[in-house]
Design an enzyme around this catalytic site. Structure first.
Site, PDB file in Angstrom:
ATOM      1  N   ASP A  66       0.847  -1.194   0.000  1.00 19.24           N
ATOM      2  CA  ASP A  66       0.000   0.000   0.000  1.00 19.24           C
ATOM      3  C   ASP A  66       0.882   1.243   0.000  1.00 19.24           C
ATOM      4  O   ASP A  66       1.877   1.321   0.730  1.00 19.24           O
ATOM      5  CB  ASP A  66      -0.932  -0.017   1.219  1.00 19.24           C
ATOM      6  N   ILE A  67       0.503   2.216  -0.791  1.00 19.89           N
ATOM      7  CA  ILE A  67       1.313   3.432  -0.925  1.00 19.89           C
ATOM      8  C   ILE A  67       1.244   4.301   0.336  1.00 19.89           C
ATOM      9  O   ILE A  67       2.130   5.126   0.564  1.00 19.89           O
ATOM     10  CB  ILE A  67       0.856   4.202  -2.192  1.00 19.89           C
ATOM     11  N   ASN A 120     -12.468  -3.295   2.812  1.00 20.85           N
ATOM     12  CA  ASN A 120     -13.398  -2.179   2.878  1.00 20.85           C
ATOM     13  C   ASN A 120     -14.410  -2.344   1.748  1.00 20.85           C
ATOM     14  O   ASN A 120     -14.034  -2.627   0.607  1.00 20.85           O
ATOM     15  CB  ASN A 120     -12.641  -0.857   2.724  1.00 20.85           C
ATOM     16  N   GLN A 149     -14.520   2.130   0.987  1.00 19.01           N
ATOM     17  CA  GLN A 149     -13.850   1.572  -0.191  1.00 19.01           C
ATOM     18  C   GLN A 149     -13.643   2.694  -1.206  1.00 19.01           C
ATOM     19  O   GLN A 149     -14.597   3.386  -1.577  1.00 19.01           O
ATOM     20  CB  GLN A 149     -14.695   0.455  -0.819  1.00 19.01           C
ATOM     21  N   HIS A 187     -10.125  -5.741  -3.020  1.00 18.97           N
ATOM     22  CA  HIS A 187      -8.731  -5.812  -2.553  1.00 18.97           C
ATOM     23  C   HIS A 187      -8.729  -6.045  -1.049  1.00 18.97           C
ATOM     24  O   HIS A 187      -9.409  -5.347  -0.298  1.00 18.97           O
ATOM     25  CB  HIS A 187      -7.952  -4.544  -2.905  1.00 18.97           C
ATOM     26  N   HIS A 222      -6.749  -5.854   2.406  1.00 17.44           N
ATOM     27  CA  HIS A 222      -5.607  -5.240   3.081  1.00 17.44           C
ATOM     28  C   HIS A 222      -5.051  -6.281   4.051  1.00 17.44           C
ATOM     29  O   HIS A 222      -5.798  -6.778   4.913  1.00 17.44           O
ATOM     30  CB  HIS A 222      -6.032  -4.026   3.912  1.00 17.44           C
TER      31      HIS A 222
HETATM   32  P1  AMP Z   1      -9.659   1.211   0.068  1.00 16.31           P
HETATM   33  O1  AMP Z   1      -9.804   2.509   0.793  1.00 16.31           O
HETATM   34  O2  AMP Z   1     -10.020   0.012   0.883  1.00 16.31           O
HETATM   35  O3  AMP Z   1     -10.366   1.225  -1.272  1.00 16.31           O
HETATM   36  O4  AMP Z   1      -8.110   1.020  -0.192  1.00 16.31           O
HETATM   37  C1  AMP Z   1      -7.433   1.583  -1.256  1.00 16.31           C
HETATM   38  C2  AMP Z   1      -5.982   1.599  -0.858  1.00 16.31           C
HETATM   39  O5  AMP Z   1      -5.188   1.804  -2.028  1.00 16.31           O
HETATM   40  C3  AMP Z   1      -5.596   2.719   0.117  1.00 16.31           C
HETATM   41  O6  AMP Z   1      -5.104   2.126   1.332  1.00 16.31           O
HETATM   42  C4  AMP Z   1      -4.516   3.492  -0.625  1.00 16.31           C
HETATM   43  O7  AMP Z   1      -3.480   3.931   0.226  1.00 16.31           O
HETATM   44  C5  AMP Z   1      -4.025   2.493  -1.644  1.00 16.31           C
HETATM   45  N1  AMP Z   1      -3.420   3.039  -2.837  1.00 16.31           N
HETATM   46  C6  AMP Z   1      -3.854   4.090  -3.567  1.00 16.31           C
HETATM   47  N2  AMP Z   1      -3.052   4.273  -4.632  1.00 16.31           N
HETATM   48  C7  AMP Z   1      -2.104   3.298  -4.589  1.00 16.31           C
HETATM   49  C8  AMP Z   1      -0.994   2.948  -5.404  1.00 16.31           C
HETATM   50  N3  AMP Z   1      -0.690   3.635  -6.520  1.00 16.31           N
HETATM   51  N4  AMP Z   1      -0.234   1.887  -5.040  1.00 16.31           N
HETATM   52  C9  AMP Z   1      -0.528   1.196  -3.922  1.00 16.31           C
HETATM   53  N5  AMP Z   1      -1.567   1.469  -3.106  1.00 16.31           N
HETATM   54  C10 AMP Z   1      -2.343   2.508  -3.440  1.00 16.31           C
END
Ligand code: AMP
Length: 114
Positions: free
Chosen positions: A30-31, A87, A94, A100, A102
């Site tokens: 995760d970024i 989420n 979400q 996805h 976590h």
């Molecule tokens: P959600 O809020 O459950 O939809 O999770 C989306 C997740 O994607 C968040 O925790 C973000 O930090 C993560 N995210 C967004 N952009 C990227 C990216 N380019 N690479 C990796 N993770 C990302």
């Protein structure tokens, strides 16, 4: 279905820190990590959210869950444990319409979540 950020990561059009890949799943860091280890696991078979599982192939859903377990194992988390979060939808916060998981680990996590 919307072409999401995670579709682009799966197609390797956007770079990500990939930690695991097999025939069924792709996992990348995760970024914005919320724990020392914070990895997202997506199925290669795309579903936008959990609602899609009601009509999904049990084989494909099962392979996805096994993939999440394999990622946690590959990250060395089996002994100390970890948390898996999906989420879902607006109230679940979400933000990407591609299922996805976590995986959060590397420290003792708080409960209950917010
Ligand atoms: P959600 O809020 O459950 O939809 O999770 C989306 C997740 O994607 C968040 O925790 C973000 O930090 C993560 N995210 C967004 N952009 C990227 C990216 N380019 N690479 C990796 N993770 C990302």
């Amino acid at each position: 279905m919307e072409d999401t950020l995670f579709d682009k990561i799966l197609r390797k059009e956007i770079s990500a820190d990939i930690v695991y890949e097999d025939d069924w799943v792709l996992a990348f860091r995760d970024i914005h990590p919320q724990a020392p280890i914070h990895v997202l696991v997506i199925p290669k078979k795309k579903w936008a959210g959990f609602q899609a599982f009601q009509s999904a192939s049990p084989e494909e859903v099962g392979r996805y869950i096994q993939g999440v377990s394999a990622v946690a194992h590959a990250l060395g988390l089996d002994e100390n444990g970890y948390r898996i979060v999906w989420n879902q939808g607006r109230d679940g916060q979400q933000t990407v319409a591609y299922v996805h998981a976590h995986i959060l680990g590397g420290r003792s996590l708080h409960w209950p979540p917010g």
